[in-house]
Motif scaffolding. Structure first.
Motif, PDB file in Angstrom:
ATOM      1  N   GLU A 185      -8.600  -3.712   6.690  1.00 41.59           N
ATOM      2  CA  GLU A 185      -8.211  -2.340   6.976  1.00 41.59           C
ATOM      3  C   GLU A 185      -9.151  -1.371   6.263  1.00 41.59           C
ATOM      4  O   GLU A 185      -9.899  -1.754   5.353  1.00 41.59           O
ATOM      5  CB  GLU A 185      -6.771  -2.073   6.550  1.00 41.59           C
ATOM      6  CG  GLU A 185      -6.529  -2.029   5.071  1.00 41.59           C
ATOM      7  CD  GLU A 185      -5.241  -1.280   4.750  1.00 41.59           C
ATOM      8  OE1 GLU A 185      -5.212  -0.618   3.703  1.00 41.59           O
ATOM      9  OE2 GLU A 185      -4.295  -1.337   5.549  1.00 41.59           O
ATOM     10  N   GLU A 222       4.054   0.516   2.330  1.00 42.71           N
ATOM     11  CA  GLU A 222       3.980  -0.487   3.392  1.00 42.71           C
ATOM     12  C   GLU A 222       3.589  -1.832   2.802  1.00 42.71           C
ATOM     13  O   GLU A 222       2.671  -1.923   1.981  1.00 42.71           O
ATOM     14  CB  GLU A 222       2.956  -0.088   4.454  1.00 42.71           C
ATOM     15  CG  GLU A 222       2.867  -1.068   5.619  1.00 42.71           C
ATOM     16  CD  GLU A 222       1.879  -0.645   6.693  1.00 42.71           C
ATOM     17  OE1 GLU A 222       1.679  -1.433   7.649  1.00 42.71           O
ATOM     18  OE2 GLU A 222       1.316   0.463   6.586  1.00 42.71           O
ATOM     19  N   ARG A 235       0.844  -1.197   0.000  1.00 42.16           N
ATOM     20  CA  ARG A 235       0.000   0.000   0.000  1.00 42.16           C
ATOM     21  C   ARG A 235       0.879   1.246   0.000  1.00 42.16           C
ATOM     22  O   ARG A 235       1.825   1.342   0.794  1.00 42.16           O
ATOM     23  CB  ARG A 235      -0.902   0.040   1.233  1.00 42.16           C
ATOM     24  CG  ARG A 235      -1.843   1.271   1.246  1.00 42.16           C
ATOM     25  CD  ARG A 235      -2.540   1.411   2.573  1.00 42.16           C
ATOM     26  NE  ARG A 235      -1.574   1.716   3.634  1.00 42.16           N
ATOM     27  CZ  ARG A 235      -1.796   1.498   4.931  1.00 42.16           C
ATOM     28  NH1 ARG A 235      -2.928   0.952   5.313  1.00 42.16           N
ATOM     29  NH2 ARG A 235      -0.865   1.789   5.821  1.00 42.16           N
ATOM     30  N   TYR A 245      -2.483   0.614  -4.333  1.00 44.27           N
ATOM     31  CA  TYR A 245      -2.092  -0.734  -3.918  1.00 44.27           C
ATOM     32  C   TYR A 245      -1.430  -1.466  -5.082  1.00 44.27           C
ATOM     33  O   TYR A 245      -1.833  -1.309  -6.239  1.00 44.27           O
ATOM     34  CB  TYR A 245      -3.309  -1.534  -3.454  1.00 44.27           C
ATOM     35  CG  TYR A 245      -3.951  -1.005  -2.198  1.00 44.27           C
ATOM     36  CD1 TYR A 245      -3.623  -1.514  -0.946  1.00 44.27           C
ATOM     37  CD2 TYR A 245      -4.893   0.026  -2.259  1.00 44.27           C
ATOM     38  CE1 TYR A 245      -4.211  -1.032   0.209  1.00 44.27           C
ATOM     39  CE2 TYR A 245      -5.486   0.530  -1.106  1.00 44.27           C
ATOM     40  CZ  TYR A 245      -5.139  -0.003   0.119  1.00 44.27           C
ATOM     41  OH  TYR A 245      -5.722   0.487   1.262  1.00 44.27           O
ATOM     42  N   LEU A 278       1.741  -5.123   3.275  1.00 48.60           N
ATOM     43  CA  LEU A 278       0.629  -5.540   4.132  1.00 48.60           C
ATOM     44  C   LEU A 278       0.586  -7.045   4.371  1.00 48.60           C
ATOM     45  O   LEU A 278      -0.011  -7.491   5.352  1.00 48.60           O
ATOM     46  CB  LEU A 278      -0.706  -5.082   3.522  1.00 48.60           C
ATOM     47  CG  LEU A 278      -0.891  -3.575   3.335  1.00 48.60           C
ATOM     48  CD1 LEU A 278      -2.268  -3.277   2.766  1.00 48.60           C
ATOM     49  CD2 LEU A 278      -0.687  -2.826   4.652  1.00 48.60           C
ATOM     50  N   ILE A 336      -6.573 -10.178   6.496  1.00 44.10           N
ATOM     51  CA  ILE A 336      -6.195  -8.817   6.871  1.00 44.10           C
ATOM     52  C   ILE A 336      -7.334  -7.886   6.513  1.00 44.10           C
ATOM     53  O   ILE A 336      -7.851  -7.931   5.391  1.00 44.10           O
ATOM     54  CB  ILE A 336      -4.920  -8.380   6.118  1.00 44.10           C
ATOM     55  CG1 ILE A 336      -3.784  -9.384   6.368  1.00 44.10           C
ATOM     56  CG2 ILE A 336      -4.507  -6.956   6.510  1.00 44.10           C
ATOM     57  CD1 ILE A 336      -2.675  -9.295   5.348  1.00 44.10           C
TER      58      ILE A 336
END
Length: 286
Positions: A206, A157, A150, A214, A159, A204
């Motif tokens: 979020e 980051e 991301r 992404y 993920l 996951i």
């Protein structure tokens, strides 16, 4: 090289509740493989909630198959077939259940195919990473070493977590990050779809924000790039250009494995007047 575009429109366009994204997908067999055992799928579902309102949802998935003569390609495509079936049944909400069910069904079907002819499909398995977008939530189901990155406010980051021997040793603090990058087990899977009758799945969840970008990709892409390559490239304004550039960089690095990359950017979240929809995928083969 093939390019397929489908455009759907309606005389009366309702308001949309959900998420609108801009995306691009590219797959390439790489420079040393005789066939592409990667498989990917992108879907956009619009379902009527009321006479004047519709909901918008997306799904992105990559499977990287391995094992046996033709087994890898069959494994990845069998897994994605299960994902498609679960997505088409999904009415929105509880995305974690839908994604978990899709991965479990994929595991069961790949395992059964592998057992049907062990000599032909010896060690047939696949990785599988599925991303579902519903309103302002993103849900990931993950097995293997495909990755989801991301980019938010310029910060990259990772993920997902690679299910590999090297990464397991890193998590146990038995090797360093530098050692993990060169470890002989960095592509040796410790979890896969179809390897066992039962498997553990990473789920996951979020919240997404407008402007988030992404990257979902197979290891054939990320193993040839640095995090800095990915971070800089994903900041480009044009999603298609960024996806093409990442694949070119991987090819310049040698590309011994199949490559698949999907970049998607969150444009809007909430209620908006629906535009004309288009679904687009781009396949590049050597």
């Amino acid at each position: 090289m093939e390019e397929n575009t489908i455009v759907q429109s309606a005389d009366k366009v309702p308001n949309l509740v959900g998420v609108i994204v801009n995306w691009r997908a590219i797959t390439h067999q790489g420079l040393m493989r005789s066939q592409n055992e990667d498989a990917h799928w992108v879907a956009h579902s619009v379902k009527a909630k009321t006479e004047n309102e519709s909901s918008s949802r997306y799904l992105f998935a990559i499977a990287d198959g391995l094992g046996g003569h033709r087994g890898g390609a069959i494994a990845s495509r069998t897994a994605l077939k299960s994902v498609k079936e679960e997505f088409h049944k999904w009415q929105g909400g509880a995305a974690d259940r839908m994604v978990a069910q899709a991965l479990q069904q994929a595991n069961h079907k790949v395992f059964c195919v592998a057992q049907s002819d062990p000599e032909l499909f010896q060690k047939m398995q696949t990785t599988l990473t599925v991303v579902a977008l519903d309103e302002n939530s993103l849900t990931v189901g993950h097995i293997g070493d495909c990755r989801l990155y991301r980019l938010r406010n310029g910060n990259l980051e990772l993920l997902t977590r690679d299910h590999t021997m090297a990464n397991d040793l890193l998590k146990l603090h038995l090797i360093s990050t530098d050692q993990a990058a060169q470890h002989p087990g960095r592509h040796q899977l410790t979890r896969s779809v179809g390897g066992e009758l039962f498997m553990n799945t990473d789920i996951i969840c979020e919240r997404t924000l407008p402007g988030d970008s992404y990257l979902l990709c197979s290891d054939g892409l990320w193993s040839e790039l640095t995090p800095e390559d990915i971070q800089i490239t994903m900041q480009e304004n044009d999603v298609s250009s960024a996806c093409e550039k990442l694949v070119r960089l991987a090819l310049r690095g040698g590309a011994p494995d199949n490559i698949t990359a999907i970049i998607f950017r969150i444009e809007t979240i909430g209620t908006q007047v629906a535009p004309l929809f288009s679904w687009r995928t781009f396949f590049r083969r050597k």
